[in-house]
Write a protein that holds these residues in place. Structure first.
Motif, PDB file in Angstrom:
ATOM      1  N   GLY A 138      37.757  19.322  -9.024  1.00 19.84           N
ATOM      2  CA  GLY A 138      36.724  18.485  -8.444  1.00 19.84           C
ATOM      3  C   GLY A 138      36.814  18.511  -6.933  1.00 19.84           C
ATOM      4  O   GLY A 138      37.728  19.096  -6.346  1.00 19.84           O
ATOM      5  N   ARG A 139      35.860  17.874  -6.308  1.00 17.96           N
ATOM      6  CA  ARG A 139      35.778  17.816  -4.847  1.00 17.96           C
ATOM      7  C   ARG A 139      36.283  16.455  -4.382  1.00 17.96           C
ATOM      8  O   ARG A 139      35.891  15.418  -4.917  1.00 17.96           O
ATOM      9  CB  ARG A 139      34.321  18.021  -4.422  1.00 17.96           C
ATOM     10  CG  ARG A 139      34.093  18.029  -2.923  1.00 17.96           C
ATOM     11  CD  ARG A 139      32.627  18.328  -2.613  1.00 17.96           C
ATOM     12  NE  ARG A 139      31.722  17.354  -3.181  1.00 17.96           N
ATOM     13  CZ  ARG A 139      31.308  16.257  -2.558  1.00 17.96           C
ATOM     14  NH1 ARG A 139      31.725  15.995  -1.348  1.00 17.96           N
ATOM     15  NH2 ARG A 139      30.481  15.420  -3.149  1.00 17.96           N
ATOM     16  N   ILE A 140      37.149  16.455  -3.364  1.00 15.85           N
ATOM     17  CA  ILE A 140      37.692  15.212  -2.831  1.00 15.85           C
ATOM     18  C   ILE A 140      36.613  14.529  -1.995  1.00 15.85           C
ATOM     19  O   ILE A 140      36.074  15.119  -1.061  1.00 15.85           O
ATOM     20  CB  ILE A 140      38.954  15.472  -1.987  1.00 15.85           C
ATOM     21  CG1 ILE A 140      40.058  16.043  -2.873  1.00 15.85           C
ATOM     22  CG2 ILE A 140      39.414  14.194  -1.297  1.00 15.85           C
ATOM     23  CD1 ILE A 140      41.319  16.420  -2.154  1.00 15.85           C
ATOM     24  N   VAL A 141      36.298  13.279  -2.364  1.00 14.72           N
ATOM     25  CA  VAL A 141      35.248  12.541  -1.661  1.00 14.72           C
ATOM     26  C   VAL A 141      35.792  11.344  -0.885  1.00 14.72           C
ATOM     27  O   VAL A 141      35.088  10.800  -0.042  1.00 14.72           O
ATOM     28  CB  VAL A 141      34.138  12.083  -2.639  1.00 14.72           C
ATOM     29  CG1 VAL A 141      33.388  13.273  -3.196  1.00 14.72           C
ATOM     30  CG2 VAL A 141      34.692  11.229  -3.753  1.00 14.72           C
ATOM     31  N   ALA A 142      37.035  10.937  -1.143  1.00 17.55           N
ATOM     32  CA  ALA A 142      37.648   9.838  -0.391  1.00 17.55           C
ATOM     33  C   ALA A 142      39.159   9.977  -0.487  1.00 17.55           C
ATOM     34  O   ALA A 142      39.694  10.457  -1.485  1.00 17.55           O
ATOM     35  CB  ALA A 142      37.209   8.489  -0.940  1.00 17.55           C
ATOM     36  N   ILE A 143      39.834   9.544   0.581  1.00 16.21           N
ATOM     37  CA  ILE A 143      41.290   9.635   0.640  1.00 16.21           C
ATOM     38  C   ILE A 143      41.849   8.249   0.936  1.00 16.21           C
ATOM     39  O   ILE A 143      41.412   7.579   1.866  1.00 16.21           O
ATOM     40  CB  ILE A 143      41.737  10.625   1.729  1.00 16.21           C
ATOM     41  CG1 ILE A 143      41.121  12.007   1.480  1.00 16.21           C
ATOM     42  CG2 ILE A 143      43.254  10.722   1.779  1.00 16.21           C
ATOM     43  CD1 ILE A 143      41.300  12.970   2.631  1.00 16.21           C
ATOM     44  N   GLU A 144      42.805   7.821   0.117  1.00 10.12           N
ATOM     45  CA  GLU A 144      43.520   6.568   0.327  1.00 10.12           C
ATOM     46  C   GLU A 144      44.974   6.895   0.639  1.00 10.12           C
ATOM     47  O   GLU A 144      45.378   8.060   0.562  1.00 10.12           O
ATOM     48  CB  GLU A 144      43.434   5.689  -0.924  1.00 10.12           C
ATOM     49  CG  GLU A 144      42.030   5.267  -1.279  1.00 10.12           C
ATOM     50  CD  GLU A 144      41.958   4.474  -2.575  1.00 10.12           C
ATOM     51  OE1 GLU A 144      43.005   4.317  -3.243  1.00 10.12           O
ATOM     52  OE2 GLU A 144      40.862   4.024  -2.913  1.00 10.12           O
ATOM     53  N   SER A 145      45.771   5.907   0.946  1.00 10.19           N
ATOM     54  CA  SER A 145      47.174   6.167   1.289  1.00 10.19           C
ATOM     55  C   SER A 145      47.983   6.662   0.091  1.00 10.19           C
ATOM     56  O   SER A 145      48.928   7.425   0.254  1.00 10.19           O
ATOM     57  CB  SER A 145      47.814   4.909   1.860  1.00 10.19           C
ATOM     58  OG  SER A 145      47.772   3.868   0.903  1.00 10.19           O
ATOM     59  N   ASP A 146      47.613   6.238  -1.119  1.00 13.95           N
ATOM     60  CA  ASP A 146      48.377   6.627  -2.304  1.00 13.95           C
ATOM     61  C   ASP A 146      47.555   7.355  -3.360  1.00 13.95           C
ATOM     62  O   ASP A 146      48.062   7.676  -4.431  1.00 13.95           O
ATOM     63  CB  ASP A 146      49.018   5.394  -2.935  1.00 13.95           C
ATOM     64  CG  ASP A 146      47.985   4.391  -3.418  1.00 13.95           C
ATOM     65  OD1 ASP A 146      46.839   4.445  -2.944  1.00 13.95           O
ATOM     66  OD2 ASP A 146      48.322   3.550  -4.272  1.00 13.95           O
ATOM     67  N   ALA A 147      46.287   7.622  -3.076  1.00 13.14           N
ATOM     68  CA  ALA A 147      45.425   8.248  -4.070  1.00 13.14           C
ATOM     69  C   ALA A 147      44.237   8.931  -3.394  1.00 13.14           C
ATOM     70  O   ALA A 147      43.988   8.725  -2.205  1.00 13.14           O
ATOM     71  CB  ALA A 147      44.916   7.207  -5.068  1.00 13.14           C
ATOM     72  N   VAL A 148      43.547   9.752  -4.170  1.00 14.06           N
ATOM     73  CA  VAL A 148      42.302  10.369  -3.712  1.00 14.06           C
ATOM     74  C   VAL A 148      41.227  10.100  -4.754  1.00 14.06           C
ATOM     75  O   VAL A 148      41.516   9.895  -5.928  1.00 14.06           O
ATOM     76  CB  VAL A 148      42.444  11.899  -3.498  1.00 14.06           C
ATOM     77  CG1 VAL A 148      43.342  12.211  -2.333  1.00 14.06           C
ATOM     78  CG2 VAL A 148      42.930  12.593  -4.751  1.00 14.06           C
ATOM     79  N   TRP A 149      39.989  10.082  -4.305  1.00 15.82           N
ATOM     80  CA  TRP A 149      38.851   9.981  -5.209  1.00 15.82           C
ATOM     81  C   TRP A 149      38.260  11.374  -5.333  1.00 15.82           C
ATOM     82  O   TRP A 149      37.931  12.021  -4.342  1.00 15.82           O
ATOM     83  CB  TRP A 149      37.816   8.998  -4.686  1.00 15.82           C
ATOM     84  CG  TRP A 149      38.248   7.586  -4.866  1.00 15.82           C
ATOM     85  CD1 TRP A 149      38.961   6.825  -3.993  1.00 15.82           C
ATOM     86  CD2 TRP A 149      38.012   6.768  -6.010  1.00 15.82           C
ATOM     87  NE1 TRP A 149      39.184   5.575  -4.522  1.00 15.82           N
ATOM     88  CE2 TRP A 149      38.608   5.511  -5.764  1.00 15.82           C
ATOM     89  CE3 TRP A 149      37.361   6.967  -7.223  1.00 15.82           C
ATOM     90  CZ2 TRP A 149      38.569   4.471  -6.674  1.00 15.82           C
ATOM     91  CZ3 TRP A 149      37.313   5.922  -8.129  1.00 15.82           C
ATOM     92  CH2 TRP A 149      37.916   4.691  -7.862  1.00 15.82           C
ATOM     93  N   VAL A 150      38.147  11.849  -6.569  1.00 16.99           N
ATOM     94  CA  VAL A 150      37.694  13.199  -6.847  1.00 16.99           C
ATOM     95  C   VAL A 150      36.399  13.128  -7.646  1.00 16.99           C
ATOM     96  O   VAL A 150      36.315  12.404  -8.638  1.00 16.99           O
ATOM     97  CB  VAL A 150      38.774  13.987  -7.636  1.00 16.99           C
ATOM     98  CG1 VAL A 150      38.299  15.385  -7.955  1.00 16.99           C
ATOM     99  CG2 VAL A 150      40.080  14.015  -6.864  1.00 16.99           C
TER     100      VAL A 150
END
Length: 150
Positions: free
Chosen positions: A6-18
């Motif tokens: 998938g494509r990464i659409v958001a980045i957090e300190s402990d996770a990513v939204w794909v």
């Protein structure tokens, strides 16, 4: 481990939204262009956003629009699938039989509906209990930077 790209659409300190694209099973078929099922599958494909834990991967090496490969344990997926499909079905059948035994045909219909609804609510309750369980959480396996895909 079952994997999905998938494509990464958001980045957090402990996770990513794909963001992943749900496609039909016949995407790899050679006859896809001439098949009505394949065309309908493409028409009804949709995207889903999934939160995946970084799993030790450094967040500073991830960029938006990179391709992420996320994974989930096969046993977690299998047990969840069995739970989601079998619990409502079994409760539907049991309450339909009980309703038929106690109140004839009308009781069977009402029992079946009550069993289906009760089974679905039971699955929902159990899934909320398991929401913090790391076994059911997708993890980031690797990242392919946008520049490498061309």
């Amino acid at each position: 481990m079952l994997e999905e790209r998938g494509r990464i659409v958001a980045i957090e300190s402990d996770a990513v939204w794909v963001e992943t694209i749900q496609r039909s099973a016949c995407n790899g078929c050679e006859a896809k262009s001439g098949c009505g099922t394949g065309l309908l599958g493409d028409f009804f494909s949709s995207s889903t956003r999934v939160r995946a834990v970084l799993n030790g991967y450094p967040a500073n090496k991830i960029s938006l629009n990179d391709t992420a490969v996320i994974g989930i344990n096969e046993n977690a997926l299998t047990s969840s699938t069995l739970l989601v499909y079998l619990v409502p079905l079994i409760s539907l059948l049991l309450l339909a039989l009980l309703g038929d035994y106690l109140f004839a045909e009308a009781g069977a219909v009402i029992g079946a509906l009550a069993g289906l609804l009760g089974g679905a609510l039971g699955v929902r309750w159990y899934s909320r209990l398991q929401s913090a369980n790391p076994t059911y959480t997708p993890v980031l396996l690797r990242v392919e930077p946008e520049s490498e895909r061309s």
